[in-house]
Design an enzyme around this catalytic site. Structure first.
Site, PDB file in Angstrom:
ATOM      1  N   MET A 165      51.251 -26.267  59.103  1.00 32.00           N
ATOM      2  CA  MET A 165      52.795 -26.611  58.727  1.00 32.00           C
ATOM      3  C   MET A 165      53.092 -27.444  57.603  1.00 32.00           C
ATOM      4  SD  MET A 165      54.280 -29.268  61.505  1.00 32.00           S
ATOM      5  CE  MET A 165      56.221 -29.994  61.415  1.00 32.00           C
ATOM      6  N   HIS A 201      43.461 -29.403  55.213  1.00 30.18           N
ATOM      7  CA  HIS A 201      43.860 -30.827  55.662  1.00 30.18           C
ATOM      8  C   HIS A 201      42.933 -31.358  56.677  1.00 30.18           C
ATOM      9  CE1 HIS A 201      47.948 -29.437  53.804  1.00 30.18           C
ATOM     10  NE2 HIS A 201      47.214 -29.884  52.910  1.00 30.18           N
ATOM     11  N   ASP A 240      52.852 -27.493  51.560  1.00 27.98           N
ATOM     12  CA  ASP A 240      51.748 -27.732  50.859  1.00 27.98           C
ATOM     13  C   ASP A 240      50.936 -26.307  50.304  1.00 27.98           C
ATOM     14  OD1 ASP A 240      50.034 -29.136  48.947  1.00 27.98           O
ATOM     15  OD2 ASP A 240      48.488 -29.347  50.615  1.00 27.98           O
ATOM     16  N   SER A 254      45.768 -25.483  56.761  1.00 23.56           N
ATOM     17  CA  SER A 254      46.130 -26.768  57.536  1.00 23.56           C
ATOM     18  C   SER A 254      45.970 -26.414  58.976  1.00 23.56           C
ATOM     19  CB  SER A 254      47.654 -27.490  57.198  1.00 23.56           C
ATOM     20  OG  SER A 254      47.600 -28.521  57.469  1.00 23.56           O
ATOM     21  N   THR A 255      47.231 -26.722  59.785  1.00 25.24           N
ATOM     22  CA  THR A 255      47.124 -26.789  61.294  1.00 25.24           C
ATOM     23  C   THR A 255      46.640 -25.570  61.644  1.00 25.24           C
ATOM     24  OG1 THR A 255      49.074 -28.064  61.451  1.00 25.24           O
ATOM     25  CG2 THR A 255      48.476 -27.012  63.326  1.00 25.24           C
TER      26      THR A 255
END
Length: 367
Positions: A297, A204, A300, A178-179
């Site tokens: 973050m 993501h 997930d 993600s991030t």
């Protein structure tokens, strides 16, 4: 996360979008609206005395385009920025440039045409603003301190199944990020040889932007990288990236695998969801799989990684020192699904050496 709400500055030329975003920010107890500007010059005036904690920035702006403004911010007064762009090919390319220029997160312009669409927009907006602040060096906040909203598990897409033995098949790598994941994936994938094991990835990222991201990586890597389509076969030397806004699951076909794309609600606050991919990998591949969870973050992928481990897969979490946001990897470690934590630079070697062999009975903890 600090008890004080995060001050948000919105920069968008559309009055309707500014109003919709401002309403979402005001309704979120963890956020506070510093202001809303129609162009970069108006935003700059608002920032003369006080900087926001985070900026939500459109790329298509009057007087100065958003990408130029972003670069000026990062060179003069760096701060966390979430970029919002449109569903176009030019918007996708600009998104990639925005990430390369220092944006922490990228969102697609959301829809507000139904209560469900607005709820999803509020979740994605709130989480992205928090993630951008978490990604800023020296700013401490709990990575699990997310915006209000429902949190569905992978059960809504794929029913849980007790661990069962899976016949030996081709080795497979499943990655979630993600991030900070766009650059982490670039570092990992560009280090792989052309004959690396087949890879499936959830990063993501908004709908329509994953295609541009995959094409960028394909031009940099020895392996082939493409946005996944239903029916794509997982093969050596190929990485398949789940398209934004679609869940991706793995299907075993003989001694190999294919992917399928599914609609459905957010899972662990995302679509595509790492938990959905990892659950399907646990069920379909078992010990033939290596699961890797990278910077990001939230949580997930943590539950899905535990299921992979329980089904015999090898599992790796990126270590805290090399994560932009040590959220998803930390959750995987704390939940017990990650066998090892490794620095990012050590992960490509684990991929190339993975053969799908039976996992040792005890966690080795080796680097």
């Amino acid at each position: 996360m600090s008890a004080a709400p995060l001050n948000v500055l919105i920069v968008d030329d559309s009055a309707a979008i500014r109003s919709a975003f401002a309403s979402i920010v005001r309704e979120d107890p963890g956020l506070s609206l510093m202001g809303a500007a129609a162009d970069p010059y108006e935003a700059a005036k608002m920032m003369r005395d006080t900087l926001p904690d985070v900026m939500l920035l459109d790329l298509e702006l009057p007087k100065m385009d958003g990408l130029t403004f972003l670069r000026k911010i990062m060179s003069q007064r760096p701060l966390p920025v979430v970029v919002c762009s449109s569903h176009t090919e030019s918007g996708s390319q600009a998104m990639i440039k925005a990430l390369e220029s220092g944006a922490a997160e990228v969102l697609a312009k959301p829809r507000f045409d139904s209560p469900e669409a607005r709820r999803e927009a509020a979740i994605r907006l709130g989480d992205a603003l928090r993630a951008a602040v978490a990604a800023r060096k020296g700013r401490k906040m709990r990575p699990d301190a997310l915006s209000p909203g429902e949190k569905f598990t992978a059960d809504v897409i794929l029913p849980y199944r007790e661990p069962v033995a899976v016949p030996q098949t081709a080795p497979l790598i499943a990655i979630g990020a993600s991030t900070g994941g766009t650059e982490a994936l670039r570092e990992v994938l560009t280090a792989l040889p052309a004959d690396a094991p087949g890879i499936v990835i959830v990063q993501h990222m908004p709908e329509a932007f994953t295609g541009a991201f995959a094409r960028r990586l394909d031009g940099l890597c020895q392996i082939t990288v493409k946005e996944a389509e239903t029916g794509d076969t997982v093969a050596p030397g190929l990485a398949l990236i789940a398209p934004g806004n679609r869940h991706m699951v793995l299907r075993r076909v003989g001694r190999g695998y294919q992917v399928s794309l599914l609609d459905g609600p957010y899972v662990t606050r995302h679509r595509p969801s790492v938990d959905v991919l990892f659950r399907s990998t646990a069920q379909q591949a078992g010990a033939n799989a290596l699961g890797i969870i990278l910077t990001g973050m939230g949580s997930d992928g943590a539950a899905g990684m535990l299921e992979m481990y329980q089904n015999g897969a090898r599992t790796i979490a990126q270590d805290e020192a090399t994560c932009v946001v040590y959220g998803m990897p930390r959750e995987a470690v704390e939940m017990g699904g990650a066998e090892r934590e490794l620095p990012l630079h050590a992960i490509p070697n684990q991929i190339t050496s993975f053969t799908g062999a039976t996992r040792p009975k005890h966690r080795d903890g080796a680097a």
